[in-house]
Design a protein around this motif. Sequence first.
Motif: not given
Length: 183
Positions: A160-168, A171-181
Amino acid sequence: MPRRFLQRYMPKPDTLRRQRSLRFMAPLIADPGLWLLTRRSVANAFSVGLFCAMLPIPFQMVVAAVGARLSRCNLALSVSLVWITNPLTMPLIFYGNYRLGTFLMGAPVREAPSRISTRWIAEQMHDMLPPLLVGSLVTAIMLALVANIAIRLIWRWHVSYNWKRRRLNRRRRRARIESEFDD
């Protein structure tokens, strides 16, 4: 995952099969089901290994290997956990089991003389063996149950911890990519 940690320290079945002293166990070692590292197989291996470790019997490793075969759990873990009762820890563990047995049976505790000899042990064994066996069985059952539940909970928490960490991280990668665009 706990699987990676355990795989790092477990012996390889091929290495064991090639050892001359273990050739008689080749059919047992060759069974791939006894080398799996799943939540169920690891939890059951802890139960089998710790149960056998608490029994005051010779050849605990053989009993653990048979138990692993019957319960289809990890062979290496169940056999290696028997070494919790090694020559250094065995007197303390079995004395604790004896004291628990005397408490449960309401039997008097036999005090050791200032000099313990094999003759004294042989004379007292008739009175000491029933509490030792009762205490050992109660300890073995309780330790096996607690270990099984604890391993399953720890394994579940880790996944469960690994799933949450991957999900986070996603989200961080997605937010970083969206901020670049957006720039």
